[in-house]
Scaffold this motif. Structure first.
Motif, PDB file in Angstrom:
ATOM      1  N   VAL A  27       0.853  -1.202   0.000  1.00 58.71           N
ATOM      2  CA  VAL A  27       0.000   0.000   0.000  1.00 58.71           C
ATOM      3  C   VAL A  27       0.882   1.244   0.000  1.00 58.71           C
ATOM      4  O   VAL A  27       2.120   1.127   0.017  1.00 58.71           O
ATOM      5  CB  VAL A  27      -0.951   0.040   1.234  1.00 58.71           C
ATOM      6  CG1 VAL A  27      -1.986  -1.055   1.179  1.00 58.71           C
ATOM      7  CG2 VAL A  27      -0.171  -0.028   2.541  1.00 58.71           C
ATOM      8  N   SER A  28       0.271   2.411   0.009  1.00 59.98           N
ATOM      9  CA  SER A  28       1.069   3.639   0.006  1.00 59.98           C
ATOM     10  C   SER A  28       1.425   4.040   1.435  1.00 59.98           C
ATOM     11  O   SER A  28       0.748   3.633   2.389  1.00 59.98           O
ATOM     12  CB  SER A  28       0.282   4.767  -0.661  1.00 59.98           C
ATOM     13  OG  SER A  28      -0.871   5.046   0.101  1.00 59.98           O
ATOM     14  N   GLN A  30       1.063   6.882   2.653  1.00 66.04           N
ATOM     15  CA  GLN A  30      -0.064   7.723   3.072  1.00 66.04           C
ATOM     16  C   GLN A  30      -1.124   6.879   3.809  1.00 66.04           C
ATOM     17  O   GLN A  30      -1.680   7.306   4.818  1.00 66.04           O
ATOM     18  CB  GLN A  30      -0.658   8.305   1.772  1.00 66.04           C
ATOM     19  CG  GLN A  30      -1.838   9.193   1.900  1.00 66.04           C
ATOM     20  CD  GLN A  30      -2.547   9.362   0.536  1.00 66.04           C
ATOM     21  OE1 GLN A  30      -2.232   8.689  -0.447  1.00 66.04           O
ATOM     22  NE2 GLN A  30      -3.502  10.262   0.492  1.00 66.04           N
ATOM     23  N   THR A  31      -1.341   5.648   3.322  1.00 68.19           N
ATOM     24  CA  THR A  31      -2.338   4.768   3.939  1.00 68.19           C
ATOM     25  C   THR A  31      -1.875   4.299   5.322  1.00 68.19           C
ATOM     26  O   THR A  31      -2.646   4.327   6.283  1.00 68.19           O
ATOM     27  CB  THR A  31      -2.630   3.564   3.014  1.00 68.19           C
ATOM     28  OG1 THR A  31      -3.141   4.078   1.792  1.00 68.19           O
ATOM     29  CG2 THR A  31      -3.634   2.605   3.615  1.00 68.19           C
ATOM     30  N   ALA A  34      -2.223   7.122   7.662  1.00 72.59           N
ATOM     31  CA  ALA A  34      -3.635   7.362   8.021  1.00 72.59           C
ATOM     32  C   ALA A  34      -4.128   6.330   9.039  1.00 72.59           C
ATOM     33  O   ALA A  34      -4.889   6.667   9.939  1.00 72.59           O
ATOM     34  CB  ALA A  34      -4.499   7.328   6.766  1.00 72.59           C
ATOM     35  N   TYR A  40      -8.003   6.381   9.059  1.00 75.74           N
ATOM     36  CA  TYR A  40      -8.531   5.408   8.104  1.00 75.74           C
ATOM     37  C   TYR A  40      -8.718   4.063   8.783  1.00 75.74           C
ATOM     38  O   TYR A  40      -7.844   3.591   9.522  1.00 75.74           O
ATOM     39  CB  TYR A  40      -7.590   5.271   6.897  1.00 75.74           C
ATOM     40  CG  TYR A  40      -8.023   4.206   5.929  1.00 75.74           C
ATOM     41  CD1 TYR A  40      -9.233   4.316   5.247  1.00 75.74           C
ATOM     42  CD2 TYR A  40      -7.245   3.064   5.706  1.00 75.74           C
ATOM     43  CE1 TYR A  40      -9.657   3.325   4.386  1.00 75.74           C
ATOM     44  CE2 TYR A  40      -7.656   2.078   4.837  1.00 75.74           C
ATOM     45  CZ  TYR A  40      -8.867   2.217   4.175  1.00 75.74           C
ATOM     46  OH  TYR A  40      -9.286   1.235   3.323  1.00 75.74           O
ATOM     47  N   ASN A  41      -9.887   3.467   8.527  1.00 75.31           N
ATOM     48  CA  ASN A  41     -10.223   2.167   9.098  1.00 75.31           C
ATOM     49  C   ASN A  41      -9.948   1.096   8.038  1.00 75.31           C
ATOM     50  O   ASN A  41     -10.730   0.971   7.092  1.00 75.31           O
ATOM     51  CB  ASN A  41     -11.707   2.207   9.476  1.00 75.31           C
ATOM     52  CG  ASN A  41     -12.090   1.087  10.386  1.00 75.31           C
ATOM     53  OD1 ASN A  41     -11.236   0.295  10.800  1.00 75.31           O
ATOM     54  ND2 ASN A  41     -13.360   1.007  10.686  1.00 75.31           N
ATOM     55  N   PRO A  42      -8.838   0.362   8.143  1.00 75.31           N
ATOM     56  CA  PRO A  42      -8.488  -0.580   7.056  1.00 75.31           C
ATOM     57  C   PRO A  42      -9.415  -1.797   6.994  1.00 75.31           C
ATOM     58  O   PRO A  42     -10.060  -2.124   7.995  1.00 75.31           O
ATOM     59  CB  PRO A  42      -7.066  -1.016   7.422  1.00 75.31           C
ATOM     60  CG  PRO A  42      -6.954  -0.801   8.872  1.00 75.31           C
ATOM     61  CD  PRO A  42      -7.863   0.325   9.228  1.00 75.31           C
ATOM     62  N   THR A  43      -9.444  -2.445   5.840  1.00 77.36           N
ATOM     63  CA  THR A  43     -10.238  -3.667   5.708  1.00 77.36           C
ATOM     64  C   THR A  43      -9.524  -4.785   6.466  1.00 77.36           C
ATOM     65  O   THR A  43      -8.321  -4.693   6.742  1.00 77.36           O
ATOM     66  CB  THR A  43     -10.363  -4.099   4.225  1.00 77.36           C
ATOM     67  OG1 THR A  43      -9.043  -4.364   3.734  1.00 77.36           O
ATOM     68  CG2 THR A  43     -11.029  -3.044   3.370  1.00 77.36           C
ATOM     69  N   LEU A  46      -6.346  -5.989   4.703  1.00 77.57           N
ATOM     70  CA  LEU A  46      -5.132  -5.197   4.909  1.00 77.57           C
ATOM     71  C   LEU A  46      -4.607  -5.374   6.338  1.00 77.57           C
ATOM     72  O   LEU A  46      -3.388  -5.447   6.553  1.00 77.57           O
ATOM     73  CB  LEU A  46      -5.401  -3.712   4.600  1.00 77.57           C
ATOM     74  CG  LEU A  46      -4.220  -2.763   4.783  1.00 77.57           C
ATOM     75  CD1 LEU A  46      -2.997  -3.203   3.982  1.00 77.57           C
ATOM     76  CD2 LEU A  46      -4.598  -1.345   4.390  1.00 77.57           C
TER      77      LEU A  46
ATOM     78  N   LEU B  11      -3.868   1.793  -7.356  1.00 73.97           N
ATOM     79  CA  LEU B  11      -4.248   2.398  -6.078  1.00 73.97           C
ATOM     80  C   LEU B  11      -4.396   1.350  -4.989  1.00 73.97           C
ATOM     81  O   LEU B  11      -4.785   0.214  -5.267  1.00 73.97           O
ATOM     82  CB  LEU B  11      -5.591   3.128  -6.234  1.00 73.97           C
ATOM     83  CG  LEU B  11      -5.686   4.183  -7.325  1.00 73.97           C
ATOM     84  CD1 LEU B  11      -7.075   4.782  -7.353  1.00 73.97           C
ATOM     85  CD2 LEU B  11      -4.645   5.267  -7.122  1.00 73.97           C
ATOM     86  N   ASP B  12      -4.099   1.743  -3.752  1.00 76.20           N
ATOM     87  CA  ASP B  12      -4.386   0.822  -2.649  1.00 76.20           C
ATOM     88  C   ASP B  12      -5.810   1.063  -2.176  1.00 76.20           C
ATOM     89  O   ASP B  12      -6.517   1.932  -2.710  1.00 76.20           O
ATOM     90  CB  ASP B  12      -3.346   0.952  -1.528  1.00 76.20           C
ATOM     91  CG  ASP B  12      -3.394   2.280  -0.815  1.00 76.20           C
ATOM     92  OD1 ASP B  12      -4.480   2.861  -0.718  1.00 76.20           O
ATOM     93  OD2 ASP B  12      -2.337   2.756  -0.354  1.00 76.20           O
ATOM     94  N   GLU B  13      -6.240   0.313  -1.142  1.00 77.00           N
ATOM     95  CA  GLU B  13      -7.660   0.377  -0.776  1.00 77.00           C
ATOM     96  C   GLU B  13      -8.113   1.746  -0.277  1.00 77.00           C
ATOM     97  O   GLU B  13      -9.225   2.169  -0.573  1.00 77.00           O
ATOM     98  CB  GLU B  13      -7.998  -0.716   0.243  1.00 77.00           C
ATOM     99  CG  GLU B  13      -7.188  -0.637   1.510  1.00 77.00           C
ATOM    100  CD  GLU B  13      -7.637  -1.630   2.565  1.00 77.00           C
ATOM    101  OE1 GLU B  13      -7.713  -2.823   2.263  1.00 77.00           O
ATOM    102  OE2 GLU B  13      -7.913  -1.179   3.697  1.00 77.00           O
ATOM    103  N   MET B  14      -7.248   2.466   0.442  1.00 76.45           N
ATOM    104  CA  MET B  14      -7.664   3.782   0.941  1.00 76.45           C
ATOM    105  C   MET B  14      -7.767   4.779  -0.213  1.00 76.45           C
ATOM    106  O   MET B  14      -8.723   5.553  -0.296  1.00 76.45           O
ATOM    107  CB  MET B  14      -6.677   4.301   1.990  1.00 76.45           C
ATOM    108  CG  MET B  14      -7.165   5.576   2.640  1.00 76.45           C
ATOM    109  SD  MET B  14      -6.018   6.289   3.822  1.00 76.45           S
ATOM    110  CE  MET B  14      -4.887   7.131   2.755  1.00 76.45           C
ATOM    111  N   GLN B  15      -6.772   4.729  -1.114  1.00 76.91           N
ATOM    112  CA  GLN B  15      -6.811   5.629  -2.265  1.00 76.91           C
ATOM    113  C   GLN B  15      -8.036   5.333  -3.132  1.00 76.91           C
ATOM    114  O   GLN B  15      -8.690   6.236  -3.640  1.00 76.91           O
ATOM    115  CB  GLN B  15      -5.533   5.474  -3.090  1.00 76.91           C
ATOM    116  CG  GLN B  15      -4.304   6.007  -2.377  1.00 76.91           C
ATOM    117  CD  GLN B  15      -3.015   5.613  -3.072  1.00 76.91           C
ATOM    118  OE1 GLN B  15      -2.895   4.500  -3.586  1.00 76.91           O
ATOM    119  NE2 GLN B  15      -2.048   6.500  -3.067  1.00 76.91           N
ATOM    120  N   GLN B  17     -10.872   4.037  -2.115  1.00 77.91           N
ATOM    121  CA  GLN B  17     -12.049   4.536  -1.405  1.00 77.91           C
ATOM    122  C   GLN B  17     -12.180   6.052  -1.559  1.00 77.91           C
ATOM    123  O   GLN B  17     -13.271   6.561  -1.799  1.00 77.91           O
ATOM    124  CB  GLN B  17     -11.897   4.170   0.075  1.00 77.91           C
ATOM    125  CG  GLN B  17     -13.204   3.981   0.790  1.00 77.91           C
ATOM    126  CD  GLN B  17     -12.970   3.616   2.235  1.00 77.91           C
ATOM    127  OE1 GLN B  17     -12.796   4.502   3.068  1.00 77.91           O
ATOM    128  NE2 GLN B  17     -12.940   2.346   2.553  1.00 77.91           N
TER     129      GLN B  17
END
Lengths: 71, 157
Positions: A27-28, A30-31, A34, A40-43, A46, B11-15, B17
């Motif tokens: 993932v990024s 940024q994620t 977050a 951010y509430n991840p799945t 993840l 994109l990852d999942e947050m991006q 979304q």
């Protein structure tokens, strides 16, 4: 959502930067940032990936006491 | 195939979304702007509006149809509304009232006659109310049927 300090601590324990964890989890940065900031509430998918990368269980990284739980 | 491999989301999942949220806002802003543009053009072109607005009208109605069919297929009524006859009656009344007011302004600007404007307001308002109620009743029954189908799927044990 409150900050995820357990994730931050586990990452520090492994001497990993947010970027390194992000790359390993696919993932990024940024994620990851977050998630740590509680923005951010991840799945569950993840969450599991992050747990595997850091060698921790879901409970250890993502369990929250009832008073901290909020959506 | 290589072409399709390159087309995979980067994109990852947050991006993903966040992008979906942005696209959703974009859609509703465009929808609102299109409706406003149709209304303003109707007031400007008056009797000739039909000639100039066919394209916009088709796009607007197609987007509405797409949303209604999509929501029914997913078994979704709305984010906050309650799927009941009472609520669709209220929505239809509001739609009739809004159309009535708009047609009053439109007719007054076109013909300058208050009496004609008031008569057509009543006719337009009532027609909109009936058509809205009919369309919403059909959507409601399709939604309820689909909801039952979806709730019945899978093993409960």
């Amino acid at each position: 959502m409150s900050k995820n300090l357990k994730l931050k601590a586990a990452r520090a324990e492994r001497d990993m930067t947010q970027k390194a964890l992000a790359d390993a989890a696919g993932v990024s940065r940024q994620t990851i940032n977050a998630i740590e900031q509680g923005e951010y509430n991840p799945t569950i998918k993840l969450c599991l990936t992050i747990c595997r990368v850091l060698g921790k269980t879901l409970d250890e990284l993502f369990w929250e006491d009832e008073e901290n739980e909020s959506l | 195939m290589k072409v399709f491999k390159n087309c995979r989301s980067k994109l990852d999942e947050m991006q993903e979304q966040n992008l979906r949220k942005l696209e959703s806002w974009g859609f509703w802003l465009t929808w609102g702007a299109l409706l406003l543009s149709i209304m303003v053009q109707m007031l400007v072109y008056k009797e000739d509006a039909g000639k100039y607005l066919k394209g916009e009208w088709i796009v607007f109605m197609a987007s509405n149809l797409y949303m209604v069919i999509g929501c029914v297929r997913l078994g979704i009524w709305s984010r906050r509304g309650i799927p009941s006859f009472k609520s669709i009656l209220l929505i239809s009344l509001l739609a009739g009232l809004a159309t009535g007011i708009f047609v009053a302004v439109y007719n007054y600007l076109s013909y300058g006659d208050v009496f004609t404007a008031l008569i057509t307001v009543a006719i337009a308002g009532l027609t909109t109310f009936v058509l809205c109620l009919l369309a919403l009743s059909l959507s409601l029954s399709a939604y309820k049927k689909r909801r039952q189908e979806l709730d019945g799927k899978g093993d409960e044990k």
